[in-house]
Design a protein around this motif. Structure first.
Motif, PDB file in Angstrom:
ATOM      1  N   ILE A  24      15.616  49.170  -1.866  1.00  0.00           N
ATOM      2  CA  ILE A  24      15.806  49.930  -3.115  1.00  0.00           C
ATOM      3  C   ILE A  24      14.832  51.096  -3.174  1.00  0.00           C
ATOM      4  O   ILE A  24      15.210  52.231  -3.484  1.00  0.00           O
ATOM      5  N   ASP A  25      13.567  50.841  -2.856  1.00  0.00           N
ATOM      6  CA  ASP A  25      12.544  51.888  -2.906  1.00  0.00           C
ATOM      7  C   ASP A  25      12.810  53.009  -1.908  1.00  0.00           C
ATOM      8  O   ASP A  25      12.498  54.176  -2.166  1.00  0.00           O
ATOM      9  N   GLU A  26      13.379  52.648  -0.743  1.00  0.00           N
ATOM     10  CA  GLU A  26      13.564  53.633   0.316  1.00  0.00           C
ATOM     11  C   GLU A  26      15.008  54.094   0.457  1.00  0.00           C
ATOM     12  O   GLU A  26      15.383  54.685   1.477  1.00  0.00           O
ATOM     13  N   ALA A  27      15.811  53.871  -0.578  1.00  0.00           N
ATOM     14  CA  ALA A  27      17.233  54.211  -0.502  1.00  0.00           C
ATOM     15  C   ALA A  27      17.457  55.692  -0.214  1.00  0.00           C
ATOM     16  O   ALA A  27      18.377  56.072   0.528  1.00  0.00           O
ATOM     17  N   SER A  28      16.624  56.531  -0.781  1.00  0.00           N
ATOM     18  CA  SER A  28      16.809  57.977  -0.601  1.00  0.00           C
ATOM     19  C   SER A  28      16.413  58.446   0.797  1.00  0.00           C
ATOM     20  O   SER A  28      16.748  59.570   1.201  1.00  0.00           O
ATOM     21  N   CYS A  84      20.672  41.293   0.166  1.00  0.00           N
ATOM     22  CA  CYS A  84      21.955  41.657  -0.421  1.00  0.00           C
ATOM     23  C   CYS A  84      22.030  43.165  -0.659  1.00  0.00           C
ATOM     24  O   CYS A  84      23.113  43.762  -0.629  1.00  0.00           O
ATOM     25  N   VAL A  85      20.891  43.807  -0.874  1.00  0.00           N
ATOM     26  CA  VAL A  85      20.858  45.262  -1.062  1.00  0.00           C
ATOM     27  C   VAL A  85      21.281  45.972   0.217  1.00  0.00           C
ATOM     28  O   VAL A  85      22.109  46.889   0.202  1.00  0.00           O
ATOM     29  N   ALA A  86      20.733  45.540   1.351  1.00  0.00           N
ATOM     30  CA  ALA A  86      21.088  46.153   2.635  1.00  0.00           C
ATOM     31  C   ALA A  86      22.558  45.944   2.959  1.00  0.00           C
ATOM     32  O   ALA A  86      23.246  46.878   3.410  1.00  0.00           O
TER      33      ALA A  86
END
Length: 260
Positions: A24-28, A84-86
């Protein structure tokens, strides 16, 4: 280099909470590949994994390894990850790429991971590729138990004659005790490649071609005492081929019984 804990820190890399928060933190920041990109690993993958193989990519994260393999002709890749985010990122990114299947393995009660892949039947895959997942578990709590659970599952879902390709920072002193166990019945070939961007020191006589040959090891799978790593932070590739089980001697004609 020969201390496994050297690459670990206070993070629990075996915990889904850590990875969910990180993605989540490194999504960008976009995708990230651990250790090596596919172009460096391609000679090994093409040698041991036919393009028609059913491939399991354990700990896929948001890397482009699977995408690059599809572009190179691979037809059937299953991506699994503890986060689950990945997995949701991968599903959205590759929803129109039928060769890539991204799954989060779930049981009735708990989110599961490579230590319990009961979702898959025995002998389901021709190849399992692991780029940093075993390393993550080795940096988590109960590392030896987690490693044993994961490797047992890898062996179970791998077909006889199939290959488990482990790409790791771990040299034989810290990886062979885990992977070179009779219960897995694996024939292991070791390759060593320098980290990306490494520049050979003046006077080095090695060539890129030499990295494509298996490294001789001792009877216990260790590097010879006089072996010198060209790059102290090299990456190690263990190609573990699952050997067919020996037939039960009772089924052999030489051991047949005659009932009178």
């Amino acid at each position: 280099m020969f201390i496994d804990e050297s690459a670990c820190n206070t993070y629990n890399y075996g915990d889904s909470v850590y990875w969910d928060a990180r993605y989540i933190d490194e999504a960008s920041a976009g995708s990230f590949d651990w250790y090596q990109r596919y172009h460096a690993l391609r000679p090994f993958v093409r040698k041991y994994v036919p393009t028609s193989s059913c491939v399991l990519m354990v700990g896929c994260g948001n890397a482009v390894m699977s995408e690059d393999m599809v572009k190179d002709g691979y037809e059937n890749i299953m991506n699994v990850d503890i986060s689950c985010v990945a997995i949701e990122m991968m599903r959205r990114k590759y929803e129109h790429v039928p060769q890539l299947k991204s799954f989060l393995i779930i049981s009735k009660d708990l989110q599961m991971d490579v230590r319990d892949m009961g979702f898959f039947l025995d002998d389901s895959f021709d190849s399992v590729i692991d780029k940093g997942t075993l390393d993550s578990l080795m940096c988590g709590t109960d590392a030896p138990i987690s490693a044993s659970q994961m490797l047992g599952e890898v062996s179970r879902v791998l077909k006889p004659g199939g290959t488990y390709m482990l790409i790791t920072y771990g040299d034989p002193t810290v990886r062979m005790p885990h992977i070179n166990r009779p219960v897995y019945n694996w024939k292991i070939d070791l390759y060593i490649i320098p980290r990306p961007g490494f520049e050979k020191p003046p006077g080095s006589t090695s060539s890129p071609k030499s990295h494509l040959s298996p490294v001789p090891t001792t009877e216990k799978g260790m590097l010879p005492a006089d072996y010198v790593l060209e790059d102290p932070d090299s990456h190690f590739i263990y190609v573990c081929t699952k050997m067919p089980e020996s037939p039960d001697p009772i089924d052999s004609p030489a051991f047949s019984l005659t009932v009178r």
